[in-house]
Write a protein that holds these residues in place. Sequence first.
Motif, PDB file in Angstrom:
ATOM      1  N   UNK A 128      -0.378  -2.551  -6.752  1.00  0.00           N
ATOM      2  CA  UNK A 128      -0.151  -2.391  -5.319  1.00  0.00           C
ATOM      3  C   UNK A 128      -1.038  -1.277  -4.788  1.00  0.00           C
ATOM      4  N   UNK A 129      -1.803  -1.596  -3.729  1.00  0.00           N
ATOM      5  CA  UNK A 129      -2.772  -0.638  -3.200  1.00  0.00           C
ATOM      6  C   UNK A 129      -2.099   0.504  -2.461  1.00  0.00           C
ATOM      7  N   UNK A 130      -0.929   0.249  -1.897  1.00  0.00           N
ATOM      8  CA  UNK A 130      -0.256   1.255  -1.073  1.00  0.00           C
ATOM      9  C   UNK A 130       1.135   1.517  -1.654  1.00  0.00           C
ATOM     10  N   UNK A 131       1.218   2.526  -2.508  1.00  0.00           N
ATOM     11  CA  UNK A 131       2.484   2.865  -3.165  1.00  0.00           C
ATOM     12  C   UNK A 131       3.163   4.050  -2.505  1.00  0.00           C
ATOM     13  N   UNK A 132       2.359   4.990  -1.982  1.00  0.00           N
ATOM     14  CA  UNK A 132       2.901   6.182  -1.336  1.00  0.00           C
ATOM     15  C   UNK A 132       2.263   6.360   0.030  1.00  0.00           C
ATOM     16  N   UNK A 133       2.889   7.208   0.839  1.00  0.00           N
ATOM     17  CA  UNK A 133       2.315   7.487   2.158  1.00  0.00           C
ATOM     18  C   UNK A 133       0.906   8.073   2.064  1.00  0.00           C
ATOM     19  N   UNK A 137      -3.880   7.616   3.916  1.00  0.00           N
ATOM     20  CA  UNK A 137      -4.717   8.644   4.532  1.00  0.00           C
ATOM     21  C   UNK A 137      -6.125   8.154   4.858  1.00  0.00           C
ATOM     22  N   UNK A 138      -6.600   7.165   4.113  1.00  0.00           N
ATOM     23  CA  UNK A 138      -7.952   6.662   4.351  1.00  0.00           C
ATOM     24  C   UNK A 138      -7.967   5.360   5.151  1.00  0.00           C
ATOM     25  N   UNK A 139      -6.814   4.986   5.690  1.00  0.00           N
ATOM     26  CA  UNK A 139      -6.729   3.793   6.529  1.00  0.00           C
ATOM     27  C   UNK A 139      -6.787   4.233   7.991  1.00  0.00           C
ATOM     28  N   UNK A 159       0.322  16.372   6.402  1.00  0.00           N
ATOM     29  CA  UNK A 159      -0.490  15.454   5.601  1.00  0.00           C
ATOM     30  C   UNK A 159      -1.447  14.613   6.450  1.00  0.00           C
ATOM     31  N   UNK A 160      -1.083  14.378   7.728  1.00  0.00           N
ATOM     32  CA  UNK A 160      -1.899  13.547   8.608  1.00  0.00           C
ATOM     33  C   UNK A 160      -2.176  14.298   9.913  1.00  0.00           C
ATOM     34  N   UNK A 161      -2.890  15.412   9.846  1.00  0.00           N
ATOM     35  CA  UNK A 161      -3.046  16.261  11.035  1.00  0.00           C
ATOM     36  C   UNK A 161      -3.789  15.594  12.194  1.00  0.00           C
ATOM     37  N   UNK A 162      -4.602  14.586  11.911  1.00  0.00           N
ATOM     38  CA  UNK A 162      -5.380  13.940  12.969  1.00  0.00           C
ATOM     39  C   UNK A 162      -4.777  12.614  13.423  1.00  0.00           C
TER      40      UNK A 162
END
Length: 263
Positions: A128-133, A137-139, A159-162
Motif C-alpha cells: 500500500x502506497x499510503x499507509x500513514x499521513x 506529504x509529497x502529494x 507536519x504540513x505547514x504549507x
Amino acid sequence: MPVFTQTSPTLDKIRKTKVLTVSVNEFYDPFYIDNALPELPGLDVELAQEYAKFLDVDLQIIPLRTFDQHAKSLEKGDTQIALAGLSSTINRFKEVYFTDPYLISTPAALVNRTALPPEPEGQIVTVQLFRTLNDLQNVSGISYSVLANSSNHFYLKEAFPKAQVFSYFTSDAAFNELKKNNVNCFVADSFYIQALLQKDPSLRANYLPILGSVQEDHISMAVAKRDVEFVYHLNFFIKEMKRTGRIQSLIGKYFKSNAWVKK
C-alpha cells in the motif's frame, strides 16, 4: 524502606458517598453511546463500570462536550474522573492530571481516492502506497479538515505547514466537509476513523483509510490536580485491565465489530 501512609481524599469521598461520578464525551461514540443497548454502552462507560465495581460503589455518568467542561467539573469536585477518549497533552496538563494511557492512538485519515495519484498501469501493487499521513506529504493539492485545537490539528500544522488545513468546532463538522467535497482529506485519531468505518463500511469505496502510526497519542483518564494518590490507584487499575486482556477485549468489541451501531 519508608512506609507511605498518605490517603486519597478523592477515594475517601467516593467510598463515603458510595458513588463514583465520571464525565464522558457526549459526541464520541463508541467511547460513549447515547441511548445505547445495556450491553453496549461504550468503551469508556464499560471501563467506568469496571472501576466502580472494583471500588464496590454505584456509578453516575455525566456526558459533557468539551475538554474545558471536563476540567472545570473535575476542579469543582462535581466529577472524580474524566473518561472521555481524551488525548493527554502538555497544554491540557496545565489544567488536569493524567493517568497512564489505556489506549494509544495516532493521527489518521480518510482521503478521497480521486485526490491520490493512480497506481502504475500494468503492475501488480503488493504494498500500500499510503499507509500513514506522512505518505501524503509529497502529494500536491491535498486539503485537510480537522477538529480545532486537537492533537491532530497540531500535528497537521507542524507536519504540513504549507497545506490548506481547515479546522472545525466538532469532528462531525470536519467530516462533513469531506463528504461535501470541500476538502479531500479528513484527519482524526485512528479510533475515530475506525468507528466511522464500522458505522458506514461503504465509505471505503470513495475514501482510503490511512491508519498507520505517525506519533503516539495517549488516551488517558483525567483527574483534578490535587490528588496524586488517586492517580496511582487508577494507574494500577489500568495496568490490571491491560494485563487481563480486558482492554483488548473492549477494542475488539467496539472497533472490530459494528454490533453497537444503531440500525
